[in-house]
Design an enzyme around this catalytic site. Structure first.
Site, PDB file in Angstrom:
ATOM      1  N   HIS A  50      26.789  35.575  57.009  1.00  0.00           N
ATOM      2  CA  HIS A  50      26.433  34.156  56.950  1.00  0.00           C
ATOM      3  C   HIS A  50      27.525  33.281  57.579  1.00  0.00           C
ATOM      4  CE1 HIS A  50      28.126  34.074  52.574  1.00  0.00           C
ATOM      5  NE2 HIS A  50      29.077  33.772  53.404  1.00  0.00           N
ATOM      6  N   HIS A  51      28.655  33.898  57.883  1.00  0.00           N
ATOM      7  CA  HIS A  51      29.674  33.167  58.627  1.00  0.00           C
ATOM      8  C   HIS A  51      29.443  33.259  60.128  1.00  0.00           C
ATOM      9  CE1 HIS A  51      32.248  32.579  55.064  1.00  0.00           C
ATOM     10  NE2 HIS A  51      31.744  33.740  54.689  1.00  0.00           N
ATOM     11  N   LYS A 105      25.637  31.542  35.404  1.00  0.00           N
ATOM     12  CA  LYS A 105      26.925  31.217  34.812  1.00  0.00           C
ATOM     13  C   LYS A 105      27.029  29.736  34.461  1.00  0.00           C
ATOM     14  CE  LYS A 105      29.733  34.819  36.701  1.00  0.00           C
ATOM     15  NZ  LYS A 105      30.332  35.191  35.419  1.00  0.00           N
ATOM     16  N   TYR A 139      35.194  35.738  46.905  1.00  0.00           N
ATOM     17  CA  TYR A 139      34.845  35.984  45.500  1.00  0.00           C
ATOM     18  C   TYR A 139      36.032  36.459  44.701  1.00  0.00           C
ATOM     19  CZ  TYR A 139      30.269  34.414  46.115  1.00  0.00           C
ATOM     20  OH  TYR A 139      29.230  33.579  46.351  1.00  0.00           O
ATOM     21  N   TRP A 194      43.175  30.791  59.998  1.00  0.00           N
ATOM     22  CA  TRP A 194      43.412  31.836  59.001  1.00  0.00           C
ATOM     23  C   TRP A 194      42.457  33.006  59.225  1.00  0.00           C
ATOM     24  CZ3 TRP A 194      40.728  34.019  54.741  1.00  0.00           C
ATOM     25  CH2 TRP A 194      39.433  33.531  54.536  1.00  0.00           C
ATOM     26  N   ASP A 217      51.858  46.928  27.641  1.00  0.00           N
ATOM     27  CA  ASP A 217      52.296  46.361  28.923  1.00  0.00           C
ATOM     28  C   ASP A 217      51.232  46.745  29.939  1.00  0.00           C
ATOM     29  OD1 ASP A 217      53.930  45.790  31.411  1.00  0.00           O
ATOM     30  OD2 ASP A 217      55.452  45.420  29.885  1.00  0.00           O
ATOM     31  N   GLU A 221      36.514  38.560  49.755  1.00  0.00           N
ATOM     32  CA  GLU A 221      37.765  37.859  49.483  1.00  0.00           C
ATOM     33  C   GLU A 221      37.525  36.498  48.825  1.00  0.00           C
ATOM     34  OE1 GLU A 221      40.981  38.440  49.682  1.00  0.00           O
ATOM     35  OE2 GLU A 221      41.653  36.376  49.442  1.00  0.00           O
ATOM     36  N   SER A 250      35.208  30.615  31.095  1.00  0.00           N
ATOM     37  CA  SER A 250      34.475  31.196  29.972  1.00  0.00           C
ATOM     38  C   SER A 250      35.341  31.340  28.730  1.00  0.00           C
ATOM     39  CB  SER A 250      33.925  32.573  30.352  1.00  0.00           C
ATOM     40  OG  SER A 250      33.120  32.484  31.495  1.00  0.00           O
ATOM     41  N   ARG A 253      35.779  21.064  63.028  1.00  0.00           N
ATOM     42  CA  ARG A 253      36.991  21.374  62.269  1.00  0.00           C
ATOM     43  C   ARG A 253      38.084  21.841  63.225  1.00  0.00           C
ATOM     44  NH1 ARG A 253      35.628  27.227  59.398  1.00  0.00           N
ATOM     45  NH2 ARG A 253      37.728  26.971  58.626  1.00  0.00           N
ATOM     46  N   THR A 276      25.126  33.035  40.078  1.00  0.00           N
ATOM     47  CA  THR A 276      26.065  31.924  39.927  1.00  0.00           C
ATOM     48  C   THR A 276      25.444  30.840  39.062  1.00  0.00           C
ATOM     49  OG1 THR A 276      26.753  32.442  42.176  1.00  0.00           O
ATOM     50  CG2 THR A 276      27.652  30.451  41.203  1.00  0.00           C
ATOM     51  N   SER A 318      50.815  44.879  48.673  1.00  0.00           N
ATOM     52  CA  SER A 318      51.077  44.237  47.394  1.00  0.00           C
ATOM     53  C   SER A 318      49.789  44.016  46.605  1.00  0.00           C
ATOM     54  CB  SER A 318      51.801  42.913  47.644  1.00  0.00           C
ATOM     55  OG  SER A 318      51.582  42.018  46.592  1.00  0.00           O
ATOM     56  N   SER A 319      48.762  43.479  47.277  1.00  0.00           N
ATOM     57  CA  SER A 319      47.506  43.205  46.561  1.00  0.00           C
ATOM     58  C   SER A 319      46.855  44.478  46.064  1.00  0.00           C
ATOM     59  CB  SER A 319      46.494  42.516  47.464  1.00  0.00           C
ATOM     60  OG  SER A 319      47.006  41.349  47.960  1.00  0.00           O
ATOM     61  N   HIS A 351      48.710  26.939  56.738  1.00  0.00           N
ATOM     62  CA  HIS A 351      48.219  26.322  55.491  1.00  0.00           C
ATOM     63  C   HIS A 351      47.168  27.228  54.854  1.00  0.00           C
ATOM     64  CE1 HIS A 351      46.226  23.547  52.715  1.00  0.00           C
ATOM     65  NE2 HIS A 351      45.090  23.784  53.362  1.00  0.00           N
ATOM     66  N   HIS A 409      34.248  37.768  53.067  1.00  0.00           N
ATOM     67  CA  HIS A 409      33.394  37.223  52.032  1.00  0.00           C
ATOM     68  C   HIS A 409      33.733  37.744  50.646  1.00  0.00           C
ATOM     69  CE1 HIS A 409      30.435  34.763  50.266  1.00  0.00           C
ATOM     70  NE2 HIS A 409      30.245  35.795  49.489  1.00  0.00           N
TER      71      HIS A 409
HETATM   72  C1  HEM Z   1      26.610  29.593  46.076  1.00  0.00           C
HETATM   73  C2  HEM Z   1      27.554  30.247  46.635  1.00  0.00           C
HETATM   74  C3  HEM Z   1      28.002  30.135  48.089  1.00  0.00           C
HETATM   75  C4  HEM Z   1      27.268  30.099  49.235  1.00  0.00           C
HETATM   76  C5  HEM Z   1      25.769  30.152  49.331  1.00  0.00           C
HETATM   77  C6  HEM Z   1      28.183  30.003  50.335  1.00  0.00           C
HETATM   78  C7  HEM Z   1      27.829  29.965  51.671  1.00  0.00           C
HETATM   79  C8  HEM Z   1      28.710  29.818  52.722  1.00  0.00           C
HETATM   80  C9  HEM Z   1      28.356  29.839  54.114  1.00  0.00           C
HETATM   81  C10 HEM Z   1      26.957  30.037  54.655  1.00  0.00           C
HETATM   82  C11 HEM Z   1      29.485  29.651  54.843  1.00  0.00           C
HETATM   83  C12 HEM Z   1      29.632  29.651  56.364  1.00  0.00           C
HETATM   84  C13 HEM Z   1      29.524  28.288  56.917  1.00  0.00           C
HETATM   85  C14 HEM Z   1      29.819  28.242  58.381  1.00  0.00           C
HETATM   86  O1  HEM Z   1      30.910  28.665  58.821  1.00  0.00           O
HETATM   87  O2  HEM Z   1      28.941  27.763  59.126  1.00  0.00           O
HETATM   88  C15 HEM Z   1      30.568  29.501  53.915  1.00  0.00           C
HETATM   89  C16 HEM Z   1      31.882  29.294  54.275  1.00  0.00           C
HETATM   90  C17 HEM Z   1      32.930  29.437  53.390  1.00  0.00           C
HETATM   91  N1  HEM Z   1      32.839  29.647  52.028  1.00  0.00           N
HETATM   92 FE1  HEM Z   1      31.151  29.688  50.957  1.00  0.00          FE
HETATM   93  N2  HEM Z   1      29.453  29.958  49.854  1.00  0.00           N
HETATM   94  C18 HEM Z   1      29.379  30.056  48.494  1.00  0.00           C
HETATM   95  C19 HEM Z   1      30.423  30.074  47.612  1.00  0.00           C
HETATM   96  C20 HEM Z   1      31.746  30.138  47.991  1.00  0.00           C
HETATM   97  C21 HEM Z   1      32.830  30.399  47.104  1.00  0.00           C
HETATM   98  C22 HEM Z   1      32.703  30.642  45.603  1.00  0.00           C
HETATM   99  C23 HEM Z   1      33.950  30.387  47.849  1.00  0.00           C
HETATM  100  C24 HEM Z   1      35.399  30.612  47.440  1.00  0.00           C
HETATM  101  C25 HEM Z   1      35.890  30.469  46.284  1.00  0.00           C
HETATM  102  C26 HEM Z   1      33.582  30.107  49.205  1.00  0.00           C
HETATM  103  C27 HEM Z   1      34.466  30.008  50.248  1.00  0.00           C
HETATM  104  C28 HEM Z   1      34.117  29.793  51.543  1.00  0.00           C
HETATM  105  C29 HEM Z   1      35.064  29.671  52.620  1.00  0.00           C
HETATM  106  C30 HEM Z   1      36.585  29.788  52.501  1.00  0.00           C
HETATM  107  C31 HEM Z   1      34.328  29.427  53.780  1.00  0.00           C
HETATM  108  C32 HEM Z   1      34.857  29.121  55.162  1.00  0.00           C
HETATM  109  C33 HEM Z   1      35.471  30.219  55.871  1.00  0.00           C
HETATM  110  C34 HEM Z   1      35.982  29.757  57.210  1.00  0.00           C
HETATM  111  O3  HEM Z   1      35.204  29.728  58.159  1.00  0.00           O
HETATM  112  O4  HEM Z   1      37.166  29.416  57.299  1.00  0.00           O
HETATM  113  N3  HEM Z   1      32.223  29.962  49.248  1.00  0.00           N
HETATM  114  N4  HEM Z   1      30.071  29.609  52.616  1.00  0.00           N
HETATM  115 CU   LIG Z   2      30.965  33.920  52.748  1.00  0.00          CU
END
Ligand code: HEM
Ligand SMILES: [Cu+2]
Lengths: 292, 529
Positions: free
Chosen positions: B306-307, B335, B261, B145, B109, B259, B272, B454, B332, B173-174, B80, B257
């Site tokens: 931060h992950h 914006k 963004y 994933w 094009d 990714e 916008s 999770r 952010t 591809s990407s 998923h 990370h």
């Molecule tokens: C203000 C902006 C953001 C902050 C401060 C932030 C912060 C964080 C932090 C600290 C985690 C890790 C949490 C943990 O595993 O304990 C996290 C996870 C995640 N964030 Fe964000 N994030 C932000 C914006 C975004 C955006 C814009 C996206 C995607 C469009 C995003 C997608 C994700 C994803 C997919 C995970 C989980 C990854 C995983 O463990 O599977 N975040 N974020």
């Molecule tokens: Cu991140």
């Protein structure tokens, strides 16, 4: 953007090559995956598929590039098209740089963080004592925590010779390029031929080094993280040298057929960029994998 | 501008003979065809990935194991995630880029049209392999994933090699697609289309493409090391050989990370475009938007760990990554402020694209706030790997990225098909989605705070009520997307004829072209005021 001519950008009609390429990649991906799964078994369906995939991709490249050459000879391309090609190639090389950067990053991490920590540095004193009390945190890592041993590859001898060979080849290629720009075909042909030979020489010596490592030094791909980084970095580099040498060879062949003019030689230019890039990567390797 | 569109029409008569039949799509070099292919593929993947989410939510409807085996459950969460990230969101943005960027910058094009076709057709190949691996002996990928080592090395199924090579070709591809976008934007703008006149969608994609070229190769290197660790006896991620499983996480998140963004910057561009159109005002703070996007992209290279707050990094590293992460919320915030300021005292109307755009602003901001909470190292020790994280990233990805994609579809559908979509059905789709999506994801915050981990097929009894609610929201959200499917099909087949510029307040070169846009865009460069 006033200086940019934007009219008459050539948009090619439909083409078979991309879908051929996609099918080729499908075969390569399934073939390579299956080959790896079949390691140590009798089955060989994977390597067959992989071979078919590679053949398809090579056919695609010939066909596709041939179309491009024909279109270019017909004068369909503008200066703007040429810029598209050049920028495209530069970005492609940038992506390759990032690919190597990841492996270099792994190398630096292992050397400056992982191994000292295994030896008890930072807050890992007890981990070190309890898990592997005899482990010595040194680089090159000749004895792994689990106790496997290996020998480190020195930088003198073959690696140094290879460094000189690659640096020389970058210079000869540069002179060949100068020859092309001055329309001095003799200079171009001779120096390009020398460059190809230097590339081949590099590969031969590299192969010898690998044989030496495997036969006499106990330095193998699975010899702990020193062998891992050594073989993955030099191996991917060697793969790029192989591709680069083939590209140079094709350029030589095209030069002999009378292709390229001082003004129009994108393929030659791209090959030469690629070769210089491979050269720079080697310098990084020579310092960080062999010397330091 | 009138002269430009007049010549456009003449060319249309000359050039508009589209090739017919199936082979048109297979062999095409046309940016609109390829854009449509990307969008249709993405929608298909959205449904496939969505079906897997339904399996997950069905299993979690009650505590205990009811419907699937734990190992199959893990395959569902893994695939998923992979499908939604690489098969739905990213191709949808690439499809929008293909359709819109040449029209927006006055180019005939994409810069490298044949390569464009190749980039697309690799994707179905990659996902066929990934999906096929689910049916192999030992099952498909089941390591999440994020494929952390040693889950993906020591403990992974035999099909991992296929996963690795599928990721490799999807990366090719990407990268090729991104190179095409950068070169198109840098090299193909019409005379007079200076960088600071480009629509923000073009700007955000330029920066996204840069991120893609920079980090997709790092993903390729990561899967390569997983491959050699599993099959060739290396120990990059195994301590016994001198490696470190934490190294995996560093390299993965150095890709991962940026990714995330990659999956949100193009949304910023879409929003916008839509907010000013339905506020009938110019976008507030255009240049600050550009600089904010660029700084988000640069900072995104400095926050990956931060992950990994709970992996035992030294305190200095924990602090560095905490502060850098918090710093990202500044651009952010700029914006969000600009969008709200654009609406301030505008003459607002609420057609479907605008509804999705406003929902984006509100709900994406909620996701940003939960991100900010997660960024605080000491509290992340509690939230990490709980449903709170799941809530966070679904707010930014579903109500962020995917809502913006839906907004974009409604906004540009008249230009693509030449017909107006069914506004009544569109609004129904919006309200059904926005209500169900909150029932689906909002309670997850509380589940996480209360400690539900999770990626589990079963859970403690006290989480039962909330999970039931979440599952009901999930089914409702899944069903609501069928309305979208109906809207799309109806709009492609017919409907009220769309004028060249169906939205009063919209701006940009694409609205000077007739609807549907002629097969070949600006064959001669338009004049830019
Ligand atoms: C203000 C902006 C953001 C902050 C401060 C932030 C912060 C964080 C932090 C600290 C985690 C890790 C949490 C943990 O595993 O304990 C996290 C996870 C995640 N964030 Fe964000 N994030 C932000 C914006 C975004 C955006 C814009 C996206 C995607 C469009 C995003 C997608 C994700 C994803 C997919 C995970 C989980 C990854 C995983 O463990 O599977 N975040 N974020
Ligand atoms: Cu991140």
């Amino acid at each position: 953007m006033a200086q940019q001519q934007t009219t008459n950008y050539y948009v090619p009609a439909q083409s078979y090559w991309p879908i051929v390429g996609a099918i080729g990649l499908l075969f390569i991906a399934i073939g390579a995956g299956t080959t790896v799964q079949q390691i140590g078994s009798e089955a060989s369906s994977g390597s067959w598929m992989l071979t078919i995939g590679i053949v398809i991709i090579i056919a695609m490249m010939f066909g596709w590039f041939n179309d491009v050459i024909v279109e270019s000879d017909k004068g369909l391309y503008s200066a703007q098209m040429d810029r598209s090609f050049r920028q495209g190639m530069s970005w492609f090389i940038f992506s390759e740089v990032m690919f190597f950067a990841a492996f270099f990053g792994a190398l630096f991490y292992v050397r400056t963080i992982a191994i000292p920590w295994l030896g008890g540095a930072s807050n890992n004193v007890m981990t070190g004592q309890i898990l592997w009390p005899d482990f010595e945190a040194v680089w090159p890592l000749v004895t792994t925590p689990a106790g496997d041993t290996t020998t480190a590859m020195g930088w003198q001898g073959l690696p140094l010779a290879n460094t000189i060979i690659l640096l020389t080849s970058s210079i000869t290629l540069h002179i060949a390029h100068k020859g092309l720009e001055e329309n001095n075909r003799k200079k171009l042909t001779a120096l390009l031929a020398i460059t190809v030979l230097l590339g081949v020489a590099f590969l031969v010596l590299q192969a010898e080094e690998y044989v030496e490592a495997y036969r006499h030094m106990g330095l193998t791909l699975s010899a702990g993280v020193y062998g891992n980084t050594f073989f993955l970095l030099t191996g991917f580099h060697g793969m790029h040298v192989t591709i680069g040498t083939i590209m140079l060879f094709v350029m030589l062949w095209r030069v002999l057929k009378g292709h390229f003019t001082p003004e129009r030689h994108f393929a030659f230019q791209a090959t030469s960029w690629y070769w210089h890039f491979v050269d720079v990567v080697w310098l990084g390797l020579f310092f960080f994998v062999y010397i330091l | 501008m009138n002269t430009a569109s007049a010549t456009q029409d003449e060319h249309e008569i000359e050039h508009d003979h589209k090739p017919k039949g199936l082979m048109r799509w297979v062999l095409t070099t046309n940016h609109k065809d390829i854009g449509s292919l990307y969008l249709m593929f993405s929608f298909l993947m959205f449904l496939v990935g969505g079906a897997m989410a339904m399996v997950i939510r069905a299993e979690l409807y009650q505590p205990g194991l009811q419907i699937v085996e734990p190992n199959f459950f893990n395959q569902m969460t893994t695939v998923h995630g992979l499908i939604m990230v690489f098969g739905a969101v990213m191709p949808a943005f690439t499809g929008l880029a293909n359709w819109l960027i040449p029209m927006m910058i006055g180019a005939p094009d994409m810069a490298l049209p044949r390569m464009n076709n190749w980039s697309f057709w690799i994707l179905p190949m990659a996902f066929s392999i990934l999906l096929a691996s689910l049916f192999m002996e030992g099952g498909g990928p089941n390591f999440g994933w994020t494929f952390y080592a040693p889950l993906s090395t020591t403990y992974s199924p035999d099909s991992t090699a296929l996963f690795v090579f599928a990721v490799h070709i999807m990366g090719i591809s990407s990268i090729l697609g991104a190179i095409n976008v950068v070169v198109t934007i840098v090299n193909m703008r019409a005379p007079g289309m200076t960088y600071m006149k480009m629509p923000l969608f073009v700007w955000t994609w330029l920066i996204t493409a840069f991120l893609l070229i920079a980090v997709m190769p790092v993903l390729a290197a990561t899967v390569t090391m997983v491959l050699t660790d599993k099959y060739f006896g290396t120990s990059f991620f195994a301590a016994a050989g001198g490696g470190d499983p934490v190294l995996f996480q560093h390299i993965f998140w150095f890709f991962g990370h940026p990714e995330v963004y990659i999956m949100i910057l193009p949304s910023f561009g879409i929003i916008s475009a839509i907010i000013p159109a339905f506020s009938r005002k110019k976008l507030f703070g255009y240049s600050s938007m550009v600089y904010a996007t660029a700084s988000i992209a640069l900072l995104s290279f400095l926050v990956w760990a931060h992950h990994m707050f709970t992996t035992g990094m030294p305190v200095a590293a924990e602090l560095f990554f905490m502060y850098c992460t918090m710093l990202i919320s500044v651009p952010t915030g700029v914006k969000v402020f600009n969008w709200v300021a654009t609406m301030w005292r505008g003459s607002l109307t609420f057609e479907t694209p605008m509804l999705f755009a406003i929902a984006f602003i509100v709900l994406f901001t909620i996701g940003g706030f939960s991100g900010l909470m997660l960024a605080i190292t000491p509290v992340d020790f509690q939230y990490h790997d709980t449903y709170f994280v799941v809530a966070h990233f679904h707010y930014v990805l579903v109500t962020g990225a995917i809502f913006s994609i839906m907004a974009a579809c409604y906004y540009w559908l008249p230009k693509w098909t030449g017909h107006m979509y069914d506004e009544r059905l569109g609004k129904m789709h919006f309200w059904a989605s926005v209500i169900s999506v909150n029932v689906l994801f909002f309670p997850m915050h509380f589940l996480g705070l209360a400690g539900m981990p999770r990626r589990v097929p079963d859970y403690a009894l006290q989480f039962a009520d909330f999970n039931q609610l979440v599952s009901i929201g999930g089914f409702a959200f899944g069903l609501s997307q069928l309305i979208f499917l109906v809207v799309l099909i109806k709009c492609a087949r017919g409907g009220k004829k769309a004028p060249a510029k169906p939205w009063e307040g919209s701006e940009g070169l694409e609205w000077n072209m007739p609807s549907p846009a002629p097969y070949h865009s600006h064959t001669t460069p338009p004049e830019i005021k």
